[in-house]
Scaffold this motif. Structure first.
Motif, short mmCIF file in Angstrom:
data_model
loop_
_atom_site.label_atom_id
_atom_site.label_comp_id
_atom_site.label_asym_id
_atom_site.label_seq_id
_atom_site.Cartn_x
_atom_site.Cartn_y
_atom_site.Cartn_z
N SER A 90 0.12 9.92 0.07
CA SER A 90 -1.23 9.44 -0.29
C SER A 90 -2.29 10.53 -0.34
O SER A 90 -3.48 10.22 -0.37
CB SER A 90 -1.67 8.36 0.71
OG SER A 90 -0.85 7.22 0.63
N ARG B 284 -4.48 10.05 -3.36
CA ARG B 284 -5.15 8.75 -3.29
C ARG B 284 -6.26 8.74 -2.25
O ARG B 284 -7.32 8.15 -2.45
CB ARG B 284 -4.10 7.68 -2.97
CG ARG B 284 -4.63 6.26 -2.79
CD ARG B 284 -5.29 5.70 -4.01
NE ARG B 284 -4.40 5.68 -5.16
CZ ARG B 284 -4.82 5.44 -6.39
NH1 ARG B 284 -6.10 5.21 -6.61
NH2 ARG B 284 -3.98 5.44 -7.40
N ASP C 285 0.87 -1.19 0.00
CA ASP C 285 0.00 0.00 0.00
C ASP C 285 0.90 1.24 0.00
O ASP C 285 2.03 1.21 0.51
CB ASP C 285 -0.90 0.00 1.24
CG ASP C 285 -2.00 1.05 1.16
OD1 ASP C 285 -2.24 1.59 0.06
OD2 ASP C 285 -2.61 1.34 2.21
N LEU C 286 0.40 2.31 -0.55
CA LEU C 286 1.16 3.55 -0.62
C LEU C 286 1.27 4.19 0.76
O LEU C 286 0.27 4.28 1.49
CB LEU C 286 0.49 4.51 -1.60
CG LEU C 286 1.27 5.76 -2.02
CD1 LEU C 286 2.56 5.39 -2.73
CD2 LEU C 286 0.39 6.64 -2.92
#
Length: 458
Positions: A174, A177, A168-169
């Motif tokens: 993020s 996102r 996961d980022l």
């Protein structure tokens, strides 16, 4: 809603905990539908069940007291304990599914990018994709080779095994996102497992991928093209464990619907002699619509009953139709438990609560009961009477607030035969997540309820 725990004395409470210890061992070991069916067959054989194929090939005659099972492609099965009543008077059926949401390996999965080897995946069933990243995963399933050899794969559940992960980022990068709708925060095409990092020496192109292929070849005898004929699943690696300071709950993967599959199976195996024939169905593909040869829409169960009738001297096709129409069934599937963190989703007077007993749902479906089997009031009354007489703690509930959504089970499929069917199962928190939660009391009450149904419904 009164807690089921309050009805137990100390001996009964110990029975609850002991039963759940065995349940946790089962779902920790049998994390795929194939593994669950394999374990179920082994337990059935210990109880004297014989394979229907053996009956067919040896032209055996069957009689009351005989116990038979059918294995459908190692992913579904049905067990039958033949009672003293004629079969055409109907069967008492428990029906659960043994598939659970997971991440499946694609046919052409292995690639290299950014200094990593990765496997390309396709999620199976309804999931919140963001729940499946950064979770330790195990790789399980089978690879079938062209020479007919089947390789069983299990990497990640033993203490010294490596595990896998979908990355996961990091939160620091993020911002954009995190503006996405929750369903899009993790795109389905981003569910790719980190598979390896060491390159082969003196290789300029795809050196990490080549090292992974060498390991697969040396340790498992698998070539890259063998992914074409494989069924490989990534599932949470951790075992089921007790949850809560009082150890009152079970947390673990796949409780939808292996909690009902296990309790149904145990009820079936613990019924030694029955008047009305008892049946337990453990089926595949419910999470994706019950399609395919191993799903409930298949005719494998109908064909199994037909073979049983034939081995008992019944040749008229009308007997099969009567047998199925006169049957009664509990669709053994989980219910949504009330979550006090999200009370807005619950219908307070019609919601299942953890620890208050097994859930009985007259109907499920979506808005306006769409796609639902809606049980007859007469059948509900008969069930109420059986459960009361056998001191089974019951909650009469529905899935949640009317306009929020809904869900389905295999109930409507069996109801197509004209039999009486209703949903009856364990309330679960975190449904379809990597780690679902159930109450040990509800698990035990489900077992009691399924056994009472098989022994007393007529």
């Amino acid at each position: 809603m009164k807690s089921a725990w309050l009805q137990y004395n100390e001996n009964e409470k110990q029975n609850v905990f002991s039963f759940n210890e065995q349940y946790m061992k089962m779902i920790s070991k049998a994390k795929t539908e194939r593994l669950f069916i394999s374990e179920a067959i082994a337990l059935a054989k210990e109880k004297g069940y014989q394979d229907i194929q053996n009956v067919i090939e040896n032209q055996k005659e069957l009689k009351p007291g005989d116990k038979v099972y059918v294995n459908m492609m190692n992913k579904s099965m049905a067990l039958m304990n033949i009672g003293t009543d004629p079969l055409e008077k109907g069967l008492n059926i428990l029906g659960a599914h043994v598939d659970s949401p997971r991440l499946d390996v694609k046919p052409n999965p292995l690639y290299e990018d950014g200094g990593l080897a990765l496997l390309d995946l396709h999620y199976y069933g309804g999931i919140k994709k963001y729940q499946w990243v950064t979770v330790p995963l195990a790789l399980m399933g089978v690879v079938c080779l062209k020479d007919g050899t089947t390789k069983e794969i299990s990497i990640g559940t033993k203490e010294n095994d490596p595990v896998f992960v979908v990355s996961d980022l990091l939160i620091h990068l993020s911002q954009e996102r995190m503006k996405e709708n929750a369903s899009n925060v993790i795109p389905g095409e981003n569910l790719n497992v980190t598979f390896g990092n060491i390159p082969v020496a003196d290789e300029e192109k795809e050196a990490i991928k080549k090292n992974c292929l060498a390991i697969l070849k040396n340790q498992y005898g698998i070539e890259e093209e063998d992914f074409f004929s494989a069924e490989l699943e990534f599932v949470p690696a951790d075992p089921a464990r007790s949850c809560g300071l009082d150890s009152s709950m079970v947390i673990g993967y796949g409780q939808d619907d292996r909690v009902c599959a296990y309790t149904s199976l145990m009820a079936q195996l613990d019924c030694e002699s029955v008047k009305r024939t008892s049946v337990t169905l453990l089926v595949d593909k419910e999470e994706v619509g019950s399609q395919g040869a191993t799903g409930m829409h298949s005719q494998f169960f109908e064909n199994f009953v037909r073979e049983i009738l034939y081995a008992m001297g019944y040749k008229d096709e009308r007997t099969l139709k009567r047998t199925l129409q006169n049957s009664t069934m509990l669709s053994s599937d989980v219910a949504a438990a009330h979550d006090p963190n999200y009370p807005e989703a619950s219908s307070p007077n019609n919601q299942a609560y953890l620890g208050c007993g097994v859930a009985l749902l007259k109907y499920v479906g979506a808005r306006g009961k769409s796609g639902s089997n809606d049980a007859n009031a007469e059948y509900m009354a008969r069930l109420r009477n059986i459960m009361d007489q056998n001191h089974v703690k019951i909650q009469y509930v529905e899935l949640g607030k009317v306009d929020l959504g809904g869900g389905g089970t295999i109930a409507y499929i069996l109801a197509n035969y004209g039999m009486q069917v209703v949903d009856f199962g364990v309330p679960v928190l975190n449904m379809h997540s990597p780690f679902e939660v159930s109450s040990k009391a509800d698990v035990y009450e489900a077992y009691k309820g399924y056994k009472a149904f098989l022994e007393n419904m007529n």
